[in-house]
Design a protein around this motif. Structure first.
Motif, PDB file in Angstrom:
ATOM      1  N   VAL A 241       0.893  -1.255   0.063  1.00 33.65           N
ATOM      2  CA  VAL A 241       0.050  -0.065  -0.014  1.00 33.65           C
ATOM      3  C   VAL A 241       0.874   1.269   0.099  1.00 33.65           C
ATOM      4  O   VAL A 241       0.701   2.081  -0.534  1.00 33.65           O
ATOM      5  CB  VAL A 241      -0.884  -0.070   1.150  1.00 33.65           C
ATOM      6  N   CYS A 242       1.936   1.176   0.832  1.00 33.93           N
ATOM      7  CA  CYS A 242       2.842   2.397   0.845  1.00 33.93           C
ATOM      8  C   CYS A 242       3.385   2.707  -0.633  1.00 33.93           C
ATOM      9  O   CYS A 242       3.587   3.719  -0.970  1.00 33.93           O
ATOM     10  CB  CYS A 242       3.719   2.045   2.014  1.00 33.93           C
ATOM     11  N   PHE A 243       4.092   1.433  -0.916  1.00 40.90           N
ATOM     12  CA  PHE A 243       4.282   1.636  -2.603  1.00 40.90           C
ATOM     13  C   PHE A 243       3.788   2.097  -3.644  1.00 40.90           C
ATOM     14  O   PHE A 243       3.875   3.006  -4.093  1.00 40.90           O
ATOM     15  CB  PHE A 243       5.051   0.326  -2.884  1.00 40.90           C
ATOM     16  N   PHE A 244       2.140   1.589  -3.432  1.00 43.44           N
ATOM     17  CA  PHE A 244       1.240   2.243  -4.627  1.00 43.44           C
ATOM     18  C   PHE A 244       0.946   3.562  -4.269  1.00 43.44           C
ATOM     19  O   PHE A 244       0.643   4.222  -5.076  1.00 43.44           O
ATOM     20  CB  PHE A 244       0.323   1.132  -4.534  1.00 43.44           C
ATOM     21  N   ALA A 245       1.015   3.862  -2.864  1.00 42.31           N
ATOM     22  CA  ALA A 245       0.506   5.192  -2.510  1.00 42.31           C
ATOM     23  C   ALA A 245       1.461   6.110  -2.878  1.00 42.31           C
ATOM     24  O   ALA A 245       1.661   7.484  -3.242  1.00 42.31           O
ATOM     25  CB  ALA A 245       0.116   5.450  -1.298  1.00 42.31           C
ATOM     26  N   LEU A 246       2.881   5.894  -2.585  1.00 43.18           N
ATOM     27  CA  LEU A 246       4.046   6.924  -2.549  1.00 43.18           C
ATOM     28  C   LEU A 246       4.553   7.039  -4.136  1.00 43.18           C
ATOM     29  O   LEU A 246       5.065   7.961  -4.422  1.00 43.18           O
ATOM     30  CB  LEU A 246       4.748   6.885  -1.664  1.00 43.18           C
TER      31      LEU A 246
END
Length: 342
Positions: free
Chosen positions: A69-74
């Motif tokens: 999620v952090c990867f896709f969000a950032l």
């Protein structure tokens, strides 16, 4: 050939035919086994603190989901933004490259023209390759439903194997004769160790390559450094072929800006690969099974031809598993104990 042997032969042929027809599902299952094998090491780590396996699996899955999620969000939004810029810049870069080719043809005497006409064909080939790549990308988007279903199958299989892997392992061992089952269990343990070491080392190597590429492209002020760095890191997963392919897009973009930048990009990627070969790989790949470069390259080409995109990415773990089984079963258990009758 006896009737029983004929039936067995027909059953083998039918089984191979069925496996070939469902080869993509089989590869997804193998990918799930590889991922579950790696994540199980994290589960075992949590179990050392007397956490029950079910709760340890939940913690592991939550950690992986948070990272994704952090990867896709950032990161992903920036990559998508630069991909749109890439779609606009690449045709312009190829057009400028073609213009320089025409300028060279007008500048150089006729007797030397044949030596550089290949550049025109190169730019034309690159243009058609780029157009085909874009068309394939949109075809990939259009077939996103099947991709989503495949990803869901992959995730569900991984979680099922992670929650309770023992019955699946025992079921596989039961396919062998009773006297050989303990030996099969030992071979499977060696496969687990090798695959775990390989995936850990590969992920670390991909991260290092991506970071070094990003920093180098930023210093050289090459357009779209994040996309090119991400591409370099992802293609590092494909040995031999991937690092070579990853240099093409940034080199073309740099060439559209200034010729010396293209040479600098090639030198940068060459230097990064030397750092990887001489420093990174010997340090992070200590537990990986040693693979011959020619065997790895042939495996990537063959699996890519037979199984497509998924086969390319799974070529190395398939070769690792096959190499262990060939070494342990064929070499150690059969050939090393072969006695010639006199």
């Amino acid at each position: 050939m006896h009737f029983g042997q004929l039936i067995g032969f027909l059953a083998l042929v039918i089984s191979l035919y069925i496996l070939w027809q469902i080869r993509q599902i089989v590869l997804l299952a193998f990918a799930a086994v590889v991922l579950a094998t790696v994540l199980s090491q994290m589960v075992k780590f949590f179990q050392r603190f007397r956490i029950k396996r079910g709760f340890a699996v939940t913690i592991t899955v939550v950690i992986v989901l948070v990272i994704l999620v952090c990867f896709f969000a950032l990161i992903v939004p920036r990559i998508i933004n630069q991909l749109q810029q890439f779609d606009n810049l690449m045709p312009m870069a190829l057009e400028r490259l073609r213009a320089w080719n025409n300028w060279l043809e007008n500048l150089i005497p006729d007797q030397f023209l044949e030596n550089i006409r290949g550049l025109r064909y190169l730019t034309q080939s690159l243009q058609s390759w780029f157009n085909q790549l874009i068309n394939n990308f949109f075809s990939l988007v259009r077939s996103s439903l099947s991709i989503i279903l495949g990803i869901l199958l992959f995730v569900v299989l991984t979680i099922m194997l992670l929650v309770n892997p023992l019955p699946y392992r025992q079921g596989f061992i039961m396919l062998f004769p009773a006297f050989y089952r303990r030996r099969v269990d030992e071979i499977l343990s060696k496969c687990v160790i090798a695959l775990t070491g390989w995936i850990k080392g590969t992920l670390l190597t991909m991260s290092i390559i991506a970071v070094l590429s990003y920093v180098g492209l930023l210093i050289l002020r090459v357009p779209l450094p994040l996309v090119n760095a991400a591409l370099a890191g992802i293609l590092e997963f494909i040995p031999n072929v991937g690092p070579t392919l990853s240099v093409i897009p940034p080199a073309i973009l740099a060439l559209s800006d200034a010729p010396w930048k293209a040479a600098a990009v090639v030198a940068l990627y060459f230097g990064i690969q030397q750092v990887e070969s001489l420093i990174v790989v010997p340090v992070v790949m200590k537990s990986q099974v040693s693979l011959l470069p020619a065997v790895t390259l042939l495996a990537v080409v063959l699996f890519g031809s037979f199984f497509g995109f998924l086969g390319v990415f799974l070529a190395v773990p398939l070769v690792i598993v096959c190499q262990i089984w060939i070494k342990e079963v064929l070499v150690n258990d059969i050939l090393n104990h072969w006695q010639s009758s006199k």
